[in-house]
Write an enzyme that holds these catalytic residues in place. Structure first.
Site, short mmCIF file in Angstrom:
data_model
loop_
_atom_site.label_atom_id
_atom_site.label_comp_id
_atom_site.label_asym_id
_atom_site.label_seq_id
_atom_site.Cartn_x
_atom_site.Cartn_y
_atom_site.Cartn_z
N TYR A 195 49.31 82.45 34.11
CA TYR A 195 47.85 82.41 34.28
C TYR A 195 47.29 83.81 34.08
O TYR A 195 47.55 84.72 34.87
CB TYR A 195 47.47 81.90 35.67
CG TYR A 195 47.77 80.44 35.93
CD1 TYR A 195 48.29 79.60 34.95
CD2 TYR A 195 47.52 79.87 37.18
CE1 TYR A 195 48.54 78.26 35.20
CE2 TYR A 195 47.77 78.53 37.44
CZ TYR A 195 48.29 77.73 36.45
OH TYR A 195 48.56 76.40 36.71
N SER A 196 46.55 83.97 33.00
CA SER A 196 45.97 85.27 32.65
C SER A 196 47.03 86.38 32.61
O SER A 196 46.80 87.50 33.08
CB SER A 196 44.84 85.64 33.62
OG SER A 196 43.73 84.79 33.43
#
Length: 343
Positions: free
Chosen positions: A62-63
């Site tokens: 995630y990111s």
């Protein structure tokens, strides 16, 4: 906030979990989810804890790890008040071993997540997907070693097929290794294939469902209407987000939304609240993972609990969202005397 047992484990989890894919947003895909910085994420965590929502879900991808880092900052000083779940398996780096569920990759992934989260243990660690190139024996022994070392407390899987999950459970049982107690799976009013095989397996083997994308990849926000353009703030403005998410036929979506609107008028609740409440009444579901770009969105989603749809309303939603099952499930459904539906 209600709490439920996580599968066959002794751990109790809140019926709602906050997904942190909206934290960070420093690449093309996750910008479509949200871009909460540390200050905004901390406020969202504050609101969640005030409501008794104590579980937070993340993943290394995630990111590019930024989601975990921001979550770690947001919970600093109150680690003992929260449960953290995070995931690994997908590619995290350019090297040949920076992907998968090998011992090499999982050990590095867990150490990286612990550092970014600012903690010395992870409450629930899940494999983000099945790695068909690594023997399940290697994967499960590695996870068991991490549990015994105190770095992970419970293990789970995500996005497994029925045979992937059952093969792993059987190996754990045979060799006395830590067992998957959770399966993070896609399930929504416009995506019910979880019910065909994974739900019966979950009930039989006591594996709790951690539901991701309960709003059908943002389609059940109440902003999607027949004949109207896409909302400007939806992740579905991103072609990349469309490509990686579960597909839904437009006419099927609008048919389901029409009935949700009817139930919304009867209950005074919103479309997302009804979609989440419906899931919370399904067998095998331990927790539903909700996302929130803003404090306001979080408060709206928290309104999905504290009440229940009636049996008649559930039946109406079931009928509207029913689809023809794939083989062999449609065949088995014709022999309901010995193959009863889990729902």
């Amino acid at each position: 906030m209600d709490y439920r047992q996580l599968g066959g484990s002794g751990l109790k989890v809140p019926v709602l979990t906050l997904g942190t894919g909206t934290f960070g947003g420093n690449n093309e895909l996750f910008r479509a989810f949200g871009t909460s910085d540390v200050a905004e994420a901390t406020r969202i965590v504050d609101v969640a804890l005030e409501a008794g929502l104590t579980m937070f879900d993340s993943a290394d991808i995630y990111s590019n790890g930024n989601s975990e880092s921001i979550l770690g900052e947001a919970i600093k000083g109150r680690r003992d008040q929260v449960l953290i779940s995070t995931k690994a398996t997908f590619r995290f780096g350019e090297g040949p071993n920076d992907v998968g569920s090998s011992r090499h990759h999982l050990l590095r992934a867990v150490e990286g997540s612990l550092k970014r989260l600012g903690t010395d243990y992870i409450d629930l660690f899940e494999l983000h997907g099945f790695d068909a190139l690594t023997p399940v024996e290697e994967t499960l022994r590695t996870l068991d070693d991490l549990v015994r070392a105190g770095k992970i407390r419970y293990i789970g899987a995500s996005n497994f097929s029925g045979w992937h999950l059952m093969k792993s459970l059987a190996h754990s049982d045979k060799h006395g290794l830590s067992r998957y107690v959770a399966h993070q799976a896609y399930y929504s009013l416009v995506g019910r294939s979880y019910e065909w095989e994974l739900m019966p397996l979950a009930l039989d083997q006591k594996v709790g469902a951690m539901v991701w994308s309960p709003l059908g990849w943002a389609r059940l926000t109440g902003k999607f209407r027949r004949g109207q353009p896409l909302p400007k703030d939806t992740r579905l403005q991103s072609q990349l987000a469309i490509d990686v998410g579960p597909p839904v036929e437009e006419e099927y979506l609008y048919k389901v939304v029409d009935v949700i609107d009817e139930v919304a008028a009867e209950t005074g609740k919103t479309v997302p609240q009804i979609a989440i409440n419906w899931l919370l009444q399904r067998p095998s579901v331990s927790s539903v993972i909700i996302g929130a770009r803003t404090e306001e969105q979080l408060r709206q989603n928290l309104g999905a609990i504290g009440w229940n749809l009636t049996k008649e309303q559930v039946a109406k939603l079931d009928a509207a969202s029913a689809t023809t099952k794939a083989y062999p499930y449609f065949h088995q459904a014709g022999f309901g005397e010995r193959n009863p539906s889990p729902v």
